[in-house]
Enzyme design. Structure first.
Site, PDB file in Angstrom:
ATOM      1  N   ARG A 219      44.866 -16.149   5.459  1.00  0.00           N
ATOM      2  CA  ARG A 219      44.112 -14.931   5.165  1.00  0.00           C
ATOM      3  C   ARG A 219      43.111 -14.611   6.282  1.00  0.00           C
ATOM      4  NH1 ARG A 219      47.663 -15.572   2.311  1.00  0.00           N
ATOM      5  NH2 ARG A 219      47.837 -15.274   0.049  1.00  0.00           N
TER       6      ARG A 219
ATOM      7  N   SER B  16      43.268 -10.506  -5.492  1.00  0.00           N
ATOM      8  CA  SER B  16      42.428 -11.708  -5.448  1.00  0.00           C
ATOM      9  C   SER B  16      41.072 -11.382  -4.834  1.00  0.00           C
ATOM     10  CB  SER B  16      43.107 -12.809  -4.635  1.00  0.00           C
ATOM     11  OG  SER B  16      44.349 -13.154  -5.211  1.00  0.00           O
TER      12      SER B  16
ATOM     13  N   GLU C  58      37.045 -12.208  -0.609  1.00  0.00           N
ATOM     14  CA  GLU C  58      38.167 -11.794   0.235  1.00  0.00           C
ATOM     15  C   GLU C  58      38.068 -10.344   0.687  1.00  0.00           C
ATOM     16  OE1 GLU C  58      42.997 -11.666  -0.169  1.00  0.00           O
ATOM     17  OE2 GLU C  58      41.944 -13.448  -0.857  1.00  0.00           O
TER      18      GLU C  58
END
Length: 328
Positions: free
Chosen positions: A164, A232, A323
């Site tokens: 990520r 998420s 995130e």
């Protein structure tokens, strides 16, 4: 290019938060980007590019110039030594690109089906799901270097992909992605390492795997078009191996650098699954997802995220990292 004062972003973020930028407009060609940057610099304002708004949390007023990218176009070229080369402009919808390739019988992207957002945003976060990351199929991208005003071509090594993560997060705002090129295999093999895909009856067809992935996502993740969310909300934390015993019972598996833990499990263990604060809440089926139940504000989302971070840190000694990007 037309810039609008008080540019409305409310319909351009998947959390569905009310938001306006000080100035904003639509990027329909590469020249628009530099013109917006020059406009922002003249007023000592930050400049941000917004794709599908699927990985951001927007304040009610974003004190910046915001360009909503609308660069379109896609080429699928077969016959290359590595297989199939797919080149897509940054404004193309990622989910549509996956469906388009799989619909032509081309494998390689089916595990990444259903991820909201644009093609240009995909390398920023190195999107991944169900055993595949973008970096597995990435060849190169074209980006505008805002420092020099030049178009540059960056290969996989230059992008410094990780979980990520990419160099674009280390140098925020420097590069504006305009085009992405992917290399899909000539001799396709399914990736079925994810538990939900093991034992799939028909694993010989990319379309069957895409359908299974979409069914899994639909069963546990809310559709942002119905219930606002950004997927998420926290990264799955990676902790040193020696902490494994200290956080016993938390699902995790070894990765380079330590043990990757389940952020959703940590949040649920702290009693926050389904918990609401104002119009925002943790999803009743998946504690890693913050949703907009209706009328959620930027403050509701920030306060709910801060609550989760504090409770997880107090109970497990693990710090969750958000995130989606926050724009204020």
């Amino acid at each position: 290019m037309t810039l609008t004062e008080g540019f409305d972003l409310s319909g351009h973020n998947t959390l569905g938060l009310p938001s306006r930028a000080l100035y904003g407009g639509v990027i329909s060609d590469i020249g628009d980007i530099m013109r917006m940057i020059e406009f922002a610099r003249a007023r000592y304002l930050p400049f941000h590019v917004l794709g599908g708004g699927s990985n951001c949390v927007l304040a009610e007023t974003v004190n910046a110039v915001v360009g909503r990218i609308d660069l379109g176009g896609c080429r699928i070229e077969q016959g290359f030594s590595g297989g199939v080369r797919v080149t897509a402009s940054a404004g193309e919808d990622w989910s549509d690109l996956v469906r388009r390739t799989v619909g032509q019988g081309i494998g390689g992207l089916e595990n990444l089906a259903g991820i909201p957002g644009t093609v240009g945003a995909a390398p920023i976060q190195n999107i991944g799901a169900y055993g595949i990351e973008l970096s597995d199929v990435f060849q190169e991208l074209t980006a505008l270097d805002t420092r020099t005003g030049d178009l540059v071509h960056l290969g996989k090594d230059a992008c410094r992909f990780a979980y990520r993560h990419s160099r674009f997060k280390d140098e925020p705002g420097r590069y504006i992605v305009t085009e992405v090129t992917l290399s899909l295999p000539r001799h396709w093999r399914p990736v079925l390492s994810h538990a939900g895909l093991k034992g799939l009856p028909d694993a010989s067809d990319p379309g069957a795997i895409m359908a299974a992935v979409l069914a899994i996502r639909g069963a546990k993740l809310p559709d942002w078009r119905i219930t606002g969310n950004v997927g998420s909300f926290f990264h799955n934390p990676i902790v040193p191996a020696h902490m494994r015993q200290e956080v016993g019972g938390v699902p995790g598996h070894p990765v380079p650098g330590g043990i990757k833990l389940s952020a959703g499990w940590l949040i649920e263990a702290c009693g926050l699954k389904g918990h609401r604060l104002g119009g925002a809440g943790f999803h009743a089926k998946h504690a890693l997802v913050i949703v907009n139940h209706g009328g959620a504000t930027f403050g509701d989302v920030q306060d709910l995220a801060a609550l989760a971070i504090q409770r997880v840190r107090d109970r497990f000694g693990v710090t969750l990292v958000q995130e989606p990007v926050t724009l204020t």
